[in-house]
Design a protein around this motif. Sequence first.
Motif, PDB file in Angstrom:
ATOM      1  N   THR A   2       0.847  -1.199   0.000  1.00 30.60           N
ATOM      2  CA  THR A   2       0.000   0.000   0.000  1.00 30.60           C
ATOM      3  C   THR A   2       0.880   1.245   0.000  1.00 30.60           C
ATOM      4  N   CYS A   3       0.260   2.361  -0.324  1.00 31.64           N
ATOM      5  CA  CYS A   3       0.989   3.631  -0.344  1.00 31.64           C
ATOM      6  C   CYS A   3       1.515   3.971   1.055  1.00 31.64           C
ATOM      7  N   ARG A   7       5.404   4.603   1.935  1.00 29.72           N
ATOM      8  CA  ARG A   7       5.896   5.868   2.502  1.00 29.72           C
ATOM      9  C   ARG A   7       6.551   5.658   3.868  1.00 29.72           C
ATOM     10  N   HIS A  32       5.703  -1.308  -6.669  1.00 22.32           N
ATOM     11  CA  HIS A  32       4.651  -0.360  -6.268  1.00 22.32           C
ATOM     12  C   HIS A  32       4.823   0.961  -7.023  1.00 22.32           C
ATOM     13  N   CYS A  36       1.970   3.322  -9.096  1.00 21.48           N
ATOM     14  CA  CYS A  36       1.450   4.437  -8.288  1.00 21.48           C
ATOM     15  C   CYS A  36       2.196   5.730  -8.603  1.00 21.48           C
ATOM     16  N   SER A  38       1.468   8.684  -7.394  1.00 20.43           N
ATOM     17  CA  SER A  38       1.587   9.493  -6.184  1.00 20.43           C
ATOM     18  C   SER A  38       2.867   9.154  -5.419  1.00 20.43           C
ATOM     19  N   CYS A  39       3.137   7.881  -5.261  1.00 14.97           N
ATOM     20  CA  CYS A  39       4.346   7.457  -4.546  1.00 14.97           C
ATOM     21  C   CYS A  39       5.602   7.765  -5.358  1.00 14.97           C
TER      22      CYS A  39
END
Length: 142
Positions: A2-3, A7, A32, A36, A38-39
């Motif tokens: 998961t994000c 993080r 990931h 993604c 965003s990441c």
Amino acid sequence: MTCEVFRDSLDKMADSRQSINKDDLSSEMRSHLLSCASCTAHLESVSYVEDILINMQSDNIPSELYENLVGFGKEYRVKAGLVSSKLLVFYILKVLLPALSIWTIALFIPYTARTMVEIVLTIFAMVLVFEKIGRRLVTDRV
């Protein structure tokens, strides 16, 4: 992955002063990143900050500037302390004068009532003192 986990892992790497680039990431983290955006943006911003911090030079502050910065506001702090002490004295007088007048009047009433008045005034004074001391300790204000 998961994000949030990504993080957290990235933050742990930064906290442990490991270099942060795509090659040093685990295979889960790299997979990931492929899915993604965003990441990926987060990794780029963390890497950018890391590069700035690595390339930043440490300059010594001139002693004259340091003394000016340390002394800045010293006069204000001394004056604030004096004002604070004056306010405390006025506060005590505002509470003490009415309490003394009530206690003086209580001298002319029967003993049991006078005792009750003295107990109430003592409790009132203790509450105010503890409240004021607590406020002074927590906020350094009167």
